[in-house]
Design a protein around this motif. Sequence first.
Motif, PDB file in Angstrom:
ATOM      1  N   GLU A  68       0.609  -1.165  -6.304  1.00 30.34           N
ATOM      2  CA  GLU A  68      -0.122  -1.005  -5.040  1.00 30.34           C
ATOM      3  C   GLU A  68      -0.265  -2.335  -4.305  1.00 30.34           C
ATOM      4  OE1 GLU A  68      -3.649   0.896  -6.498  1.00 30.34           O
ATOM      5  OE2 GLU A  68      -2.782   2.908  -6.284  1.00 30.34           O
ATOM      6  N   LYS A  98       1.308  -3.175  -0.661  1.00 26.57           N
ATOM      7  CA  LYS A  98       0.438  -3.641   0.424  1.00 26.57           C
ATOM      8  C   LYS A  98       0.964  -4.940   1.034  1.00 26.57           C
ATOM      9  CE  LYS A  98      -4.230  -5.091   1.501  1.00 26.57           C
ATOM     10  NZ  LYS A  98      -5.478  -5.607   1.006  1.00 26.57           N
ATOM     11  N   GLU A 157       4.255   0.505   7.643  1.00 26.89           N
ATOM     12  CA  GLU A 157       3.165   1.210   6.981  1.00 26.89           C
ATOM     13  C   GLU A 157       3.465   1.336   5.484  1.00 26.89           C
ATOM     14  OE1 GLU A 157       0.293   2.063   8.442  1.00 26.89           O
ATOM     15  OE2 GLU A 157       1.122   1.043  10.190  1.00 26.89           O
ATOM     16  N   PRO A 158       2.437   1.248   4.639  1.00 29.23           N
ATOM     17  CA  PRO A 158       2.646   1.336   3.193  1.00 29.23           C
ATOM     18  C   PRO A 158       3.344   2.619   2.734  1.00 29.23           C
ATOM     19  CG  PRO A 158       0.440   0.547   3.655  1.00 29.23           C
ATOM     20  CD  PRO A 158       1.053   0.957   4.974  1.00 29.23           C
ATOM     21  N   GLU A 159       3.160   3.703   3.481  1.00 37.93           N
ATOM     22  CA  GLU A 159       3.785   4.965   3.052  1.00 37.93           C
ATOM     23  C   GLU A 159       5.312   4.949   3.153  1.00 37.93           C
ATOM     24  OE1 GLU A 159       1.962   5.565   7.169  1.00 37.93           O
ATOM     25  OE2 GLU A 159       1.162   4.985   5.238  1.00 37.93           O
ATOM     26  N   HIS A 160       5.864   3.907   3.733  1.00 36.94           N
ATOM     27  CA  HIS A 160       7.319   3.764   3.797  1.00 36.94           C
ATOM     28  C   HIS A 160       7.895   3.136   2.532  1.00 36.94           C
ATOM     29  CE1 HIS A 160       7.639   4.883   8.032  1.00 36.94           C
ATOM     30  NE2 HIS A 160       6.510   4.231   8.194  1.00 36.94           N
ATOM     31  N   SER A 174       8.027   2.512  -1.850  1.00 39.14           N
ATOM     32  CA  SER A 174       7.801   3.037  -3.196  1.00 39.14           C
ATOM     33  C   SER A 174       7.901   1.864  -4.157  1.00 39.14           C
ATOM     34  CB  SER A 174       8.822   4.124  -3.551  1.00 39.14           C
ATOM     35  OG  SER A 174      10.144   3.624  -3.464  1.00 39.14           O
TER      36      SER A 174
END
Length: 73
Positions: free
Chosen positions: A22, A26, A35-38, A40
């Motif tokens: 994480e 970040k 954005e972090p959701e891009h 893995s």
Amino acid sequence: MPHITVQMYPGRSDELKKKLAEALVKTAAEVLQREPEHFSASVQDVPQDEWKERVYKDAVDPSNKEVFVRPGY
């Protein structure tokens, strides 16, 4: 988009690995302005006796131009 892989010796809890993943996501999101959701991230345990063959040979070897931060060993 980007996938971050960490390879390290075994011995850390899944909770600690998740915290690391994480934090890396970040930071990468901030640096790359995405954005972090891009992102893995995965953490792979590599036994010490397999390190040279599985990691050093391909990823850390001084001839690999894709390694931007090298270990001190």
